[in-house]
Design a protein around this motif. Structure first.
Motif, PDB file in Angstrom:
ATOM      1  N   GLY A  17      44.722  42.225  38.113  1.00 24.09           N
ATOM      2  CA  GLY A  17      43.822  43.329  38.696  1.00 24.09           C
ATOM      3  C   GLY A  17      42.615  43.851  37.954  1.00 24.09           C
ATOM      4  N   PHE A  21      39.835  42.487  40.421  1.00 25.67           N
ATOM      5  CA  PHE A  21      39.759  43.724  41.398  1.00 25.67           C
ATOM      6  C   PHE A  21      39.321  44.968  40.592  1.00 25.67           C
ATOM      7  CE2 PHE A  21      42.957  40.754  42.954  1.00 25.67           C
ATOM      8  CZ  PHE A  21      42.532  40.728  44.258  1.00 25.67           C
ATOM      9  N   TYR A  31      50.395  48.466  38.737  1.00 29.51           N
ATOM     10  CA  TYR A  31      50.617  47.645  39.403  1.00 29.51           C
ATOM     11  C   TYR A  31      51.915  46.421  39.184  1.00 29.51           C
ATOM     12  CZ  TYR A  31      47.093  49.055  42.925  1.00 29.51           C
ATOM     13  OH  TYR A  31      46.404  49.674  44.014  1.00 29.51           O
ATOM     14  N   LEU A  73      44.836  37.892  48.328  1.00 32.04           N
ATOM     15  CA  LEU A  73      44.374  38.137  47.042  1.00 32.04           C
ATOM     16  C   LEU A  73      42.866  37.594  46.779  1.00 32.04           C
ATOM     17  CD1 LEU A  73      47.245  37.680  44.728  1.00 32.04           C
ATOM     18  CD2 LEU A  73      46.364  39.772  45.463  1.00 32.04           C
ATOM     19  N   PRO A  77      38.859  42.248  48.850  1.00 37.01           N
ATOM     20  CA  PRO A  77      38.570  42.676  47.570  1.00 37.01           C
ATOM     21  C   PRO A  77      39.147  44.239  47.145  1.00 37.01           C
ATOM     22  CG  PRO A  77      36.856  43.278  48.957  1.00 37.01           C
ATOM     23  CD  PRO A  77      37.440  42.556  49.539  1.00 37.01           C
ATOM     24  N   GLY A  78      39.150  44.646  46.085  1.00 34.43           N
ATOM     25  CA  GLY A  78      39.678  46.123  45.832  1.00 34.43           C
ATOM     26  C   GLY A  78      41.175  46.393  45.880  1.00 34.43           C
ATOM     27  N   GLN A  79      41.673  47.552  45.654  1.00 37.15           N
ATOM     28  CA  GLN A  79      42.920  47.858  45.409  1.00 37.15           C
ATOM     29  C   GLN A  79      43.817  47.794  46.625  1.00 37.15           C
ATOM     30  OE1 GLN A  79      42.347  52.044  43.828  1.00 37.15           O
ATOM     31  NE2 GLN A  79      44.081  51.135  42.300  1.00 37.15           N
ATOM     32  N   PHE A  82      44.706  43.950  46.461  1.00 35.98           N
ATOM     33  CA  PHE A  82      45.324  43.860  45.310  1.00 35.98           C
ATOM     34  C   PHE A  82      46.743  44.246  45.779  1.00 35.98           C
ATOM     35  CE2 PHE A  82      46.781  44.485  40.830  1.00 35.98           C
ATOM     36  CZ  PHE A  82      46.774  43.210  40.483  1.00 35.98           C
ATOM     37  N   ASN A 145      38.235  34.612  37.227  1.00 34.60           N
ATOM     38  CA  ASN A 145      38.666  34.289  38.531  1.00 34.60           C
ATOM     39  C   ASN A 145      39.997  33.614  38.892  1.00 34.60           C
ATOM     40  OD1 ASN A 145      38.991  33.824  41.257  1.00 34.60           O
ATOM     41  ND2 ASN A 145      36.916  34.295  41.651  1.00 34.60           N
TER      42      ASN A 145
END
Length: 177
Positions: A17, A21, A31, A73, A77-79, A82, A145
């Motif tokens: 995260g 992210f 999370y 995943l 991208p982003g929350q 995720f 990554n």
């Protein structure tokens, strides 16, 4: 195979995260909780589904959702991405843990359930050993990554899907005889 992606994410959810992210440490920690809640829910959800449609079909769905969640995943991208990935993986990891005891019972009966499931559960131990290591090593080699680790887990999920299909066909032939 069923536990690999779940244990990889369980051990690395916060770092994933944060590095992939862009989440703050406190948000990433939330999370981890979301993943745990999803895992718990998955045991009930997939257990109920497997009682209705059968263990093999349920595993096929679980492995498909795992592969799709891991792919999410890597591409969203982003929350939002995720969140989708974490929830899907958590629910399915719980599902694997909820469905396998029933499969063992159906195949070998209750007489030696503890020993038989213990043998099957050694796969969980192997996944607990290898999954976090694969994730950490691949992330380290790719500047934080985890995508390459996700691809490994996708491949293993697809292996699980193929094995579930084969198991289903073998089980049907055994019933027909």
């Amino acid at each position: 195979v069923g536990a690999f992606s779940g244990l990889m994410i369980a051990s690395q959810a916060s770092p994933i995260g944060q590095t992939m992210f862009g989440l703050a440490p406190a948000t990433a920690a939330l999370y981890v909780s979301l993943y745990s809640i999803s895992n718990s829910s998955g045991r009930l959800i997939w257990g109920t589904v497997s009682d209705k449609i059968g263990r093999s079909k349920t595993l096929m769905i679980i492995f498909s959702v795992v592969a799709f969640s891991l792919f999410i995943l890597t591409i969203i991208p982003g929350q939002f991405g995720f969140s989708l990935g974490i929830i899907g993986l958590g629910i399915c990891f719980g599902g694997v843990m909820g469905v396998f005891p029933s499969i063992v019972m159906e195949n070998y009966g209750p007489a030696n359930q503890g020993v038989n499931y213990g043998i099957v559960f050694t796969g969980y131990s192997l996944a607990a050993f290898f999954a976090p290591r694969v994730a950490v090593q691949m992330a380290a080699a790719n500047n934080g990554n985890y995508s390459q680790a996700f691809y490994v887990a996708i491949a293993l999920s697809l292996v699980g899907l193929v094995l579930s299909v084969l198991y289903s066909k073998i089980s049907k032939k055994g019933v027909q005889k």
